[in-house]
Motif scaffolding. Structure first.
Motif, PDB file in Angstrom:
ATOM      1  N   GLU A  11       0.961  -1.155  -0.025  1.00  0.00           N
ATOM      2  CA  GLU A  11      -0.017   0.055   0.059  1.00  0.00           C
ATOM      3  C   GLU A  11       0.819   1.398  -0.005  1.00  0.00           C
ATOM      4  O   GLU A  11       0.598   2.194  -0.603  1.00  0.00           O
ATOM      5  CB  GLU A  11      -1.060  -0.101   1.154  1.00  0.00           C
ATOM      6  N   MET A  12       2.060   1.053   0.758  1.00  0.00           N
ATOM      7  CA  MET A  12       2.756   2.412   1.017  1.00  0.00           C
ATOM      8  C   MET A  12       3.629   2.537  -0.545  1.00  0.00           C
ATOM      9  O   MET A  12       3.766   3.684  -1.126  1.00  0.00           O
ATOM     10  CB  MET A  12       3.910   2.175   1.938  1.00  0.00           C
ATOM     11  N   LYS A  13       3.892   1.591  -1.242  1.00  0.00           N
ATOM     12  CA  LYS A  13       4.632   1.488  -2.351  1.00  0.00           C
ATOM     13  C   LYS A  13       3.756   2.074  -3.512  1.00  0.00           C
ATOM     14  O   LYS A  13       3.857   2.988  -4.262  1.00  0.00           O
ATOM     15  CB  LYS A  13       5.031   0.139  -2.956  1.00  0.00           C
ATOM     16  N   GLU A  14       2.265   1.662  -3.457  1.00  0.00           N
ATOM     17  CA  GLU A  14       1.510   2.275  -4.282  1.00  0.00           C
ATOM     18  C   GLU A  14       0.973   3.805  -4.028  1.00  0.00           C
ATOM     19  O   GLU A  14       1.147   4.717  -4.982  1.00  0.00           O
ATOM     20  CB  GLU A  14      -0.145   1.594  -4.256  1.00  0.00           C
ATOM     21  N   LYS A  15       1.138   3.977  -2.696  1.00  0.00           N
ATOM     22  CA  LYS A  15       0.964   5.472  -2.502  1.00  0.00           C
ATOM     23  C   LYS A  15       2.127   6.421  -2.909  1.00  0.00           C
ATOM     24  O   LYS A  15       1.879   7.626  -3.342  1.00  0.00           O
ATOM     25  CB  LYS A  15       0.778   5.544  -1.091  1.00  0.00           C
ATOM     26  N   LEU A  16       3.263   5.821  -2.867  1.00  0.00           N
ATOM     27  CA  LEU A  16       4.408   6.625  -3.217  1.00  0.00           C
ATOM     28  C   LEU A  16       4.494   6.603  -4.782  1.00  0.00           C
ATOM     29  O   LEU A  16       4.704   7.854  -5.136  1.00  0.00           O
ATOM     30  CB  LEU A  16       5.803   5.712  -3.063  1.00  0.00           C
ATOM     31  N   LYS A  17       4.042   5.610  -5.470  1.00  0.00           N
ATOM     32  CA  LYS A  17       3.936   5.671  -7.002  1.00  0.00           C
ATOM     33  C   LYS A  17       2.913   6.845  -7.214  1.00  0.00           C
ATOM     34  O   LYS A  17       3.221   7.450  -8.324  1.00  0.00           O
ATOM     35  CB  LYS A  17       3.151   4.541  -7.539  1.00  0.00           C
ATOM     36  N   GLU A  18       1.834   6.845  -6.764  1.00  0.00           N
ATOM     37  CA  GLU A  18       0.748   7.963  -6.992  1.00  0.00           C
ATOM     38  C   GLU A  18       1.419   9.337  -6.701  1.00  0.00           C
ATOM     39  O   GLU A  18       1.005  10.453  -7.340  1.00  0.00           O
ATOM     40  CB  GLU A  18      -0.428   7.524  -6.121  1.00  0.00           C
TER      41      GLU A  18
END
Length: 205
Positions: free
Chosen positions: A192-199
Motif C-alpha cells: 500500500e505504501m509503495k502504491e501511495k508513493l507511486k501515486e
C-alpha cells in the motif's frame, strides 16, 4: 477436509484429558469401594507372598482377565479371601464341587489348602490369571504404592502427557498462524505504501 482435520486436532488433547480424568475418577471410586479397577477387562495385581512359587514369584506383576466366567481345575485365579475380603489371593484351583460349584484352591508352594480356601463361592473370584512380569513388578515396587493399580496409573499418565503435548502443539500452531497473519499484514502495508508513493510521484510529475 482440511478444516475438519484442524477441528479434530484442536479438540484431540481435550478428549485425552477428559478420558484421563474419567479414568482417575473410576480408579478412585473403585479403590474406595474396595474393588479392583480394570481396563479392557484386564487388571494388574502385585504379588507379595511366595505361595505360588515357582509359577508366580513374589514381586511379580500379574495380569488378570476379569471377564472370564468359566473356571476349571488347574486354573490360576485371583479371588477375595473369604474370611478377609479386603485381601486378594492368587492360587490354583484344586477342586470344583460338581453339585454346588464351590471352589477349593491351593498355592503351588504350599503343602496343603488353607482352611479359608476350601469350598468358597465363585462370587469371590476376581478373574483368571493370564500372564506375569517380574521386570514390571520391580518397577512397580519402586514407583507405586500397593493401593494403586498400575495399569490405571500408567494409562492416566500417558493420556495426560499426550494431552499436554497436543496442547503445546496447538499453542505453537496458533502462534505460527498469528505470525503469518502479521507478516501478511506487513506485506500488505508495504504494498500500500509503495502504491501511495507511486501515486505521489506521478502527481509531482
Amino acid at each position: 477436509m482440511k478444516v475438519i482435520l484442524k477441528k479434530i486436532f484442536y479438540f484431540l488433547p481435550f478428549v485425552f484429558i477428559a478420558l484421563a480424568m474419567i479414568m482417575m475418577v473410576h480408579l478412585g471410586i473403585s479403590l474406595k469401594n474396595k474393588e479392583i479397577p480394570s481396563v479392557f477387562n484386564r487388571a494388574i495385581l502385585y504379588v507379595v507372598t511366595p505361595s505360588m512359587e515357582d509359577t508366580i514369584m513374589a514381586g511379580d506383576l500379574i495380569f488378570i482377565d476379569t471377564n472370564e466366567e468359566e473356571f476349571f481345575e488347574g486354573d490360576i485365579i485371583s479371588f477375595r479371601r473369604p474370611d478377609q475380603q479386603e485381601l486378594i489371593i492368587t492360587h490354583r484351583i484344586e477342586y470344583i464341587d460338581p453339585i454346588t460349584g464351590l471352589i477349593t484352591t491351593k498355592g503351588d508352594n504350599n503343602f496343603d489348602s488353607e482352611d479359608w480356601e476350601v469350598n468358597f463361592s465363585q462370587d469371590l473370584i476376581i478373574g483368571k490369571y493370564v500372564s506375569k512380569s517380574g521386570f514390571l513388578g520391580s518397577i512397580y515396587e519402586v514407583v507405586f504404592v500397593n493401593s494403586i493399580n498400575m495399569l490405571f496409573a500408567l494409562i492416566t499418565i500417558v493420556f495426560l502427557l499426550i494431552g499436554v503435548i497436543e496442547f503445546r502443539n496447538i499453542i505453537k500452531l496458533l502462534s505460527k498462524k498469528k505470525e503469518a497473519e502479521l507478516e501478511q499484514e506487513k506485506l500488505q502495508l508495504i504494498e500500500e505504501m509503495k502504491e501511495k508513493l507511486k501515486e505521489e510521484m506521478k502527481d509531482e510529475e
